[in-house]
Design an enzyme around this catalytic site. Structure first.
Site, mmCIF file in Angstrom:
data_model
loop_
_atom_site.group_PDB
_atom_site.id
_atom_site.type_symbol
_atom_site.label_atom_id
_atom_site.label_comp_id
_atom_site.label_asym_id
_atom_site.label_seq_id
_atom_site.Cartn_x
_atom_site.Cartn_y
_atom_site.Cartn_z
ATOM 1 C CG ASP A 1 -1.388 3.152 6.272
ATOM 2 O OD1 ASP A 1 -1.438 3.807 5.151
ATOM 3 O OD2 ASP A 1 -1.599 3.500 7.251
ATOM 4 C CG ASP B 1 -1.986 1.014 1.221
ATOM 5 O OD1 ASP B 1 -2.115 1.671 0.224
ATOM 6 O OD2 ASP B 1 -2.121 1.512 2.257
ATOM 7 C CD GLU C 1 -4.785 1.232 -2.405
ATOM 8 O OE1 GLU C 1 -4.992 0.510 -1.577
ATOM 9 O OE2 GLU C 1 -5.051 2.494 -2.325
#
Lengths: 187, 187
Positions: free
Chosen positions: B141, B7, B68
């Site tokens: 996260d 992420d 992501e």
């Protein structure tokens, strides 16, 4: 001072090397554009940009890398790719132990043409004149990379003075705080 | 299949390694968050992210890196930093010779919770259950990085089938074109 200017991008990434020879005197050392197709997987495109920057650092040995600061103004998808490319360029410079400076498009335009809202043609015309080139660098990304490098040559002394002034003011603030703390203890 | 999910971010970059053991069975191998302060120069922050990903690839030997896909939805400044970090992660994976896959936040949410608009708490709760963790990964996260890796484990077979179908259809189109060209020549 030798500056590698980079106009980051995936489809076209402009690279320009400029020597700042004191005052306003600047000379073009090299300029080119690295291209990659939108069909190519993103990671491979980023690898192409990183490899080119690495190679240019090895060959031209710049003292600093100047990168265009990306804003989210235009096409969102393009901007994301541009930001990813700029991250990769900054990383490559850092890995080579070089300082990295960012300049916004309007800082570059203002430095080179005197107007922050100059258009691409004005920037290209001015950079061609300033560097005494026989013909205008094409495409615009090549001219932008040179403009970025020239902008850095001209702004660097001012930025340096600002950083020194900031460091001095931080030091004064630190001393002032220390004196206050000592006075409070003495009470 | 071992997946490193990332992420991307500068202030917090989530890293999660998951083993896909066929079907829906997934196991958590490692999870952490790399942090850097906003005071740190950008190039140094990117270097920190790249070094961490490099280290995780060396230690955990994933087969693929899932990142992501960043959108320009929220704070523009944050998004630019996130995009730069994601570029650096993709580059690091490519340099290590690993394939890179991108999944959008809604693809991750849909894969893990069944709903593309699930909130952060639902994703964390579901990922904790799916991976059989004793406690919820913190901060968000870290949970997002694991969710991304799990999403890849579950989507990869489908993506693989799609890629194969696409390759087959491209091959058929190529053959059809070649037949047409041969027929035109024969006329």
């Amino acid at each position: 001072m030798r500056v590698l200017g980079v106009d980051p991008g995936l489809t076209r990434c402009g690279l320009g090397v400029v020597d700042g020879r004191g005052g306003r005197t600047v000379a073009c050392v090299a300029v080119d554009v690295v291209r990659s197709s939108a069909d190519t997987p993103l990671a491979e495109r980023l690898l192409g940009v990183a490899d080119a920057v690495e190679e240019w650092i090895r060959v031209h040995r710049p003292d600093v890398v100047a990168i265009e600061r990306v804003f989210s103004q235009n096409n969102v998808r393009t901007v994301m790719g541009t930001a990813q490319a700029s991250g990769v360029v900054a990383l490559t410079a850092a890995r080579a132990g070089l300082p990295v400076a960012f300049h916004t498009p309007s800082e570059v335009k203002a430095a080179v043409t005197g107007a922050g809202r100059a258009d691409k043609q004005q920037v290209t015309a001015m950079i061609t004149r300033v560097l005494g080139l026989a013909e205008a660098p094409r495409p615009a990304d090549a001219a932008d990379a040179l403009a970025l490098a020239v902008c850095h040559c001209w702004r660097a002394p001012m930025l340096e003075r600002m950083a020194q002034a900031q460091a001095r003011s931080a030091e004064l603030a630190r001393r002032h705080k220390a004196r206050l703390a000592a006075a409070a203890k003495g009470r």
